[in-house]
Design an enzyme around this catalytic site. Structure first.
Site, short mmCIF file in Angstrom:
data_model
loop_
_atom_site.label_atom_id
_atom_site.label_comp_id
_atom_site.label_asym_id
_atom_site.label_seq_id
_atom_site.Cartn_x
_atom_site.Cartn_y
_atom_site.Cartn_z
N ASP A 410 0.84 -1.19 0.00
CA ASP A 410 0.00 0.00 0.00
C ASP A 410 0.88 1.25 0.00
OD1 ASP A 410 -2.68 1.31 0.47
OD2 ASP A 410 -1.60 1.98 2.28
N GLU A 439 1.74 0.20 -4.99
CA GLU A 439 1.22 1.46 -5.51
C GLU A 439 2.38 2.46 -5.60
OE1 GLU A 439 -3.28 2.11 -4.10
OE2 GLU A 439 -1.86 2.04 -2.44
#
Length: 715
Positions: A410, A439
């Protein structure tokens, strides 16, 4: 000295630099000399380098003649006889501090054996550390002093088996005692209030053999949330919303169709990616039905979340049940990806990191305030040696103890490249083929841009996949503009972007223009847990259009995900038009918004079968999952079709079919195009997708149905 009694402040900001702040209300903020002393009562002058006024203080920068001894109390004296304690300041964020106190041992935390229990904690700035022990269900606590060792490690050994004892650490820093759970804790009480001593060897299970997994592009990722997966009333699962529920096999909907894990197996998925299941805030583990949360509020990084267990008050329950879930998934030949949140903590001030070594584990800006690139008030300083060590060891822990097969990072862009490279190296040393994706967004954190693990630095992260936002926005339209229409909705402005992203974002004709060097770096998706589902976006973009076209557009978008070069990523329920009723940020919305609707799956079984067919086609035809950029360039030819149609001819390295055509028509009307002469198998059209289709076409022309993908294959 009571912190509230300080007349002025003194901070150690570098190994030999002290910053002193004198309020203007204290002797007008003036002192011409300063000195330092310790318990020996020997007073030594310190060199005044610089003075400046800031707000209501005079700031003095002073240099020490010799380094201080950390963990040892010092006092700063001014010319007026005033005295204050020397606090640990920005020194903890210097390279010199990192070098001096980096500890390379692998024994931090608790080690419990038959006749003794060892405690170790890294707290280099602490003046004292104690461990607080309590038997379960007891109100009496025993406090044991710990001994300072090298590299800022404190330890103690209790000559007793303390299994199931609860424990915390008491740490004295800057004259203030703080109580903290162990950051290396592997078990906790309900809601993570106390660490618990357990023997993980009692819970260990052998990892079963899994089907071969050769290359990241062979993966088909299915993202879900443990509670969402089974909580629906008609999921057919007994232990709804729990680890054990997600582990159940052969569950059925009210129509007798497969649900849950057996359904995912039948669909053809290779990797299930679960939203975070390490211990997080936002759900009361003792009353989990009352609240919902995705899990991006990390508290304890090495402990399973208790709200998914049958008994969060039993420290072993969540450990054993999560392992049973992973075992069950592995029994189906499917791998498990863990969504990890090493970029921030829930609340910095109350986190074990901040309580034990204040200021070290988090980034601060040039003014000394906590950085906030994550948007939640704190950024983990992954570039610091002990934070990097924690992240890498945590990844190792989940792989070795829980048999995790991959990680989704994340907000990976908060982390630094060196840490991610070390994670990759560690995973490879444990299990080849471990999938790592993240990400790579460029977020506003103080880390220099050349060190960020972001999309623009993909060449430094060759074996890590990154979510391809250009793919997402080119195919469906901007995620952040609900009404923006992408290529599949007929928007010709996205035609070039679609061509680039379908071929792996490698710069098919111009490698220098590629987003990635290799297709293995591109995670292709149009929908995930974040933002609106594709179905809900279509409802807003095309509210005046026949819903049958919504189905066609949605099917086309998902087809492109599955047929593009790179790593396909599906949001659970995407294959049956998942809706969150227009909720674009459902991180704490109730079950009826977030749950996988298994009735809806029954309603759209025909689309499920279509997507299942596309997955089989991808697996059967190597031309849809080429391993490297050179292979794509060698075997891919763009057909000269009128915009916005897209057509590719692939040379397929398979005995069944030597040439494959991928034809895409995003328009609402039929299109007639020319193809090379010969007999073609129609393995996908607007109605069916099946690798062993008996449908044939011959001749030089073919009619493409509106809003659909067509796949032709020639022997």
């Amino acid at each position: 000295m009571n912190p509230n009694e300080r007349n002025f402040q003194a901070y150690l900001d570098e190994m030999d630099i002290i910053t002193i702040l004198l309020p203007l209300s204290y002797h007008h903020g003036l002192s011409s000399t300063f000195s330092i002393t310790d318990d020996s009562q020997q007073v030594k002058p310190i060199q005044l380098i610089k003075k400046q006024q800031i707000e209501n203080h005079n700031k003095y920068i002073c240099r020490l003649s010799e380094e201080i001894s950390f963990g040892h109390p010092y006092w700063i004296l001014d010319e007026h006889g005033g005295k204050t304690d020397l606090q640990i300041g920005a020194v903890i964020r210097t390279g010199a501090f990192d070098e001096r106190f980096f500890y390379d041992g692998n024994d931090l935390g608790v080690k419990c054996e038959a006749n003794q229990t060892q405690f170790k904690i890294w707290a280099p700035t602490a003046a004292q550390v104690k461990v607080k022990l309590r038997k379960a269900n007891s109100t009496f606590s025993e406090i044991i002093k710990m001994r300072r060792e090298e590299k800022g490690v404190w330890s103690t050994v209790v000559h007793s088996d303390l299994e199931l004892y609860q424990y915390t650490f008491l740490v004295l820093v800057n004259q203030e005692w703080r109580e903290s759970v162990d950051p290396y804790a592997v078990a906790v009480t309900a809601n993570g209030e106390l660490g618990v001593i357990v023997k993980l060897e009692k819970t260990r299970r052998e990892k079963p053999p899994l089907p071969p997994f050769e290359n990241p592009v062979d993966a088909i990722i299915y993202e879900t949330h443990i509670r969402d997966f089974t909580i629906h009333p008609n999921s057919g699962v007994k232990q709804k919303g729990l680890y054990l529920g997600a582990a159940e096999l052969n569950t059925k909907s009210k129509n007798g169709e497969l649900t849950g894990l057996s359904y995912v197996k039948d669909l053809g998925i290779t990797h299930i990616e679960f939203l975070p299941f390490n211990d997080f805030a936002g759900v009361d583990e003792l009353d989990p039905a009352k609240e919902y949360n995705w899990g991006y509020n990390p508290i304890h990084f090495n402990v399973p979340e208790g709200s998914y267990s049958t008994n969060p008050s039993d420290p072993y329950s969540r450990i054993i049940e999560l392992k049973k879930l992973i075992d069950s998934i592995h029994s189906q030949g499917i791998r498990v990806i863990m969504d990890v949140v090493y970029n921030h903590v829930y609340i910095r001030e109350t986190s074990p990191f901040e309580k034990i070594v204040p200021g070290y584990y988090f980034r601060h800006n040039e003014l000394g305030f906590p950085a906030n690139g994550t948007g939640v008030g704190n950024d983990i300083a992954s570039e610091r040696k002990m934070m990097k060590k924690f992240i890498v060891e945590s990844v190792r822990f989940w792989m070795e103890e829980y048999h995790i097969d991959g990680f989704r990072f994340d907000l990976m862009g908060i982390l630094d490249i060196d840490t991610m490279q070390e994670v990759r190296k560690t995973c490879d040393s444990i299990q080849k083929g471990t999938l790592i994706i993240g990400e790579g967004w460029n977020l506003n954190t103080p880390l220099p841009i050349e060190k960020k693990a972001i999309l623009r630095n993909q060449s430094k992260l060759p074996a890590i996949g990154q979510f391809n936002d250009k793919f997402r926005d080119s195919i469906k339209g901007s995620t952040f503009n609900l009404y923006d229409k992408g290529y599949v909705l007929g928007n010709e402005h996205y035609h070039k972007g679609a061509l680039e992203t379908i071929t792996g974002s490698i710069g098919l004709d111009e490698p220098a223009s590629g987003l990635f060097n290799q297709p293995t770096q591109s995670v292709n998706y149009v929908e995930c847990h974040d933002n609106h589902t594709m179905w809900d976006k279509l409802g807003s973009c095309l509210s005046d259009l026949d819903p049958l076209f919504h189905i066609k557009y949605h099917r086309l978008a998902t087809a492109i995900v599955l047929l593009s070069q790179g790593i396909p990523f599906l949001h659970s329920g995407q294959e049956f038009f998942r809706t969150k009723r227009g909720d674009g940020n459902s991180y704490k919305s109730p079950n009826h918004i977030n749950q996988l609707d298994w009735d809806r799956k029954d309603l759209h079984q025909d689309n499920v079968e279509y997507i299942k067919g596309l997955i089989q086609i991808r697996k059967a035809l190597p031309c849809f999952r080429m391993n490297n950029a050179e292979e794509i360039r060698t075997n891919t030819h763009i057909l000269p079709l009128p915009t916005p149609l897209i057509g590719f001819s692939f040379q397929n390295q398979s005995e069944d079919f030597r040439e494959v055509l991928l034809l895409i028509n995003p328009l609402r009307r039929k299109q007639t195009i020319e193809i090379s002469n010969g007999a073609w198998n129609v393995i996908a059209n607007d109605k069916k997708a099946e690798i062993y289709s008996k449908q044939r076409v011959e001749g030089k022309e073919i009619v493409l149905e509106p809003v659909c993908v067509t796949i032709l294959a020639k022997k």
